[in-house]
Design a protein around this motif. Sequence first.
Motif, PDB file in Angstrom:
ATOM      1  N   ARG A  30     -30.609 -41.993  68.987  1.00 10.32           N
ATOM      2  CA  ARG A  30     -30.441 -42.494  70.354  1.00 10.32           C
ATOM      3  C   ARG A  30     -30.435 -44.017  70.365  1.00 10.32           C
ATOM      4  O   ARG A  30     -31.220 -44.653  69.655  1.00 10.32           O
ATOM      5  CB  ARG A  30     -31.583 -41.992  71.235  1.00 10.32           C
ATOM      6  CG  ARG A  30     -31.686 -40.472  71.236  1.00 10.32           C
ATOM      7  CD  ARG A  30     -32.789 -39.983  72.124  1.00 10.32           C
ATOM      8  NE  ARG A  30     -32.232 -39.937  73.479  1.00 10.32           N
ATOM      9  CZ  ARG A  30     -32.955 -39.970  74.577  1.00 10.32           C
ATOM     10  NH1 ARG A  30     -34.263 -40.063  74.522  1.00 10.32           N
ATOM     11  NH2 ARG A  30     -32.377 -39.908  75.754  1.00 10.32           N
ATOM     12  N   LEU A  31     -29.570 -44.573  71.204  1.00  6.83           N
ATOM     13  CA  LEU A  31     -29.525 -46.006  71.426  1.00  6.83           C
ATOM     14  C   LEU A  31     -30.358 -46.299  72.668  1.00  6.83           C
ATOM     15  O   LEU A  31     -30.074 -45.766  73.739  1.00  6.83           O
ATOM     16  CB  LEU A  31     -28.073 -46.459  71.638  1.00  6.83           C
ATOM     17  CG  LEU A  31     -27.866 -47.922  72.036  1.00  6.83           C
ATOM     18  CD1 LEU A  31     -28.416 -48.875  70.981  1.00  6.83           C
ATOM     19  CD2 LEU A  31     -26.380 -48.174  72.300  1.00  6.83           C
ATOM     20  N   HIS A  32     -31.395 -47.108  72.501  1.00  7.07           N
ATOM     21  CA  HIS A  32     -32.291 -47.452  73.605  1.00  7.07           C
ATOM     22  C   HIS A  32     -32.077 -48.904  74.016  1.00  7.07           C
ATOM     23  O   HIS A  32     -31.802 -49.758  73.186  1.00  7.07           O
ATOM     24  CB  HIS A  32     -33.762 -47.310  73.193  1.00  7.07           C
ATOM     25  CG  HIS A  32     -34.217 -45.916  73.027  1.00  7.07           C
ATOM     26  ND1 HIS A  32     -34.812 -45.207  74.038  1.00  7.07           N
ATOM     27  CD2 HIS A  32     -34.178 -45.081  71.952  1.00  7.07           C
ATOM     28  CE1 HIS A  32     -35.119 -43.998  73.604  1.00  7.07           C
ATOM     29  NE2 HIS A  32     -34.743 -43.904  72.339  1.00  7.07           N
ATOM     30  N   TRP A  33     -32.255 -49.162  75.304  1.00  3.89           N
ATOM     31  CA  TRP A  33     -32.318 -50.519  75.837  1.00  3.89           C
ATOM     32  C   TRP A  33     -33.691 -50.663  76.487  1.00  3.89           C
ATOM     33  O   TRP A  33     -34.175 -49.742  77.149  1.00  3.89           O
ATOM     34  CB  TRP A  33     -31.244 -50.750  76.901  1.00  3.89           C
ATOM     35  CG  TRP A  33     -31.443 -52.061  77.609  1.00  3.89           C
ATOM     36  CD1 TRP A  33     -30.928 -53.269  77.235  1.00  3.89           C
ATOM     37  CD2 TRP A  33     -32.225 -52.314  78.772  1.00  3.89           C
ATOM     38  NE1 TRP A  33     -31.347 -54.260  78.091  1.00  3.89           N
ATOM     39  CE2 TRP A  33     -32.152 -53.688  79.067  1.00  3.89           C
ATOM     40  CE3 TRP A  33     -33.005 -51.514  79.601  1.00  3.89           C
ATOM     41  CZ2 TRP A  33     -32.813 -54.279  80.134  1.00  3.89           C
ATOM     42  CZ3 TRP A  33     -33.661 -52.099  80.679  1.00  3.89           C
ATOM     43  CH2 TRP A  33     -33.559 -53.468  80.936  1.00  3.89           C
ATOM     44  N   THR A  34     -34.306 -51.813  76.304  1.00  2.00           N
ATOM     45  CA  THR A  34     -35.580 -52.052  76.982  1.00  2.00           C
ATOM     46  C   THR A  34     -35.864 -53.536  77.119  1.00  2.00           C
ATOM     47  O   THR A  34     -35.351 -54.359  76.358  1.00  2.00           O
ATOM     48  CB  THR A  34     -36.755 -51.367  76.255  1.00  2.00           C
ATOM     49  OG1 THR A  34     -37.913 -51.422  77.098  1.00  2.00           O
ATOM     50  CG2 THR A  34     -37.058 -52.009  74.922  1.00  2.00           C
ATOM     51  N   ASN A  35     -36.677 -53.829  78.094  1.00  5.60           N
ATOM     52  CA  ASN A  35     -37.208 -55.184  78.271  1.00  5.60           C
ATOM     53  C   ASN A  35     -38.705 -55.110  78.563  1.00  5.60           C
ATOM     54  O   ASN A  35     -39.306 -56.077  78.986  1.00  5.60           O
ATOM     55  CB  ASN A  35     -36.477 -55.917  79.398  1.00  5.60           C
ATOM     56  CG  ASN A  35     -36.621 -55.219  80.736  1.00  5.60           C
ATOM     57  OD1 ASN A  35     -37.131 -54.101  80.816  1.00  5.60           O
ATOM     58  ND2 ASN A  35     -36.153 -55.864  81.793  1.00  5.60           N
TER      59      ASN A  35
END
Length: 105
Positions: A31-36
């Motif tokens: 899975r490709l995750h994005w987070t900040n």
Amino acid sequence: MPTVVNDVKSFAAERAWGARDIAEIEGATVRLHWTNEPYRWHINDGPEVFVVLDGAVRMHYREGGQENDVLLRAGEIFVADVGDEHIAHPVGEARILVIEKKGSV
């Protein structure tokens, strides 16, 4: 048909740790995750491979009752085995490829 993922650096999710499923391989998800924002302390029920694709992530982990951390930059990998307690803290925005047992935390 092959899949090409060519928007890694522009990928964003509606919420921290939102993800796009890339593949499933014999019970493991990619899975490709994005987070900040940080995730949360957790222990996976199987190994987890954590590849920073864009940005930087400070990975905290506990070993022998002591907390340690390492700064991961794009192209670097963290592998948590079963029982390894850890938490990821992005430095700004980060995009991460996570490979783990399907349904893992």
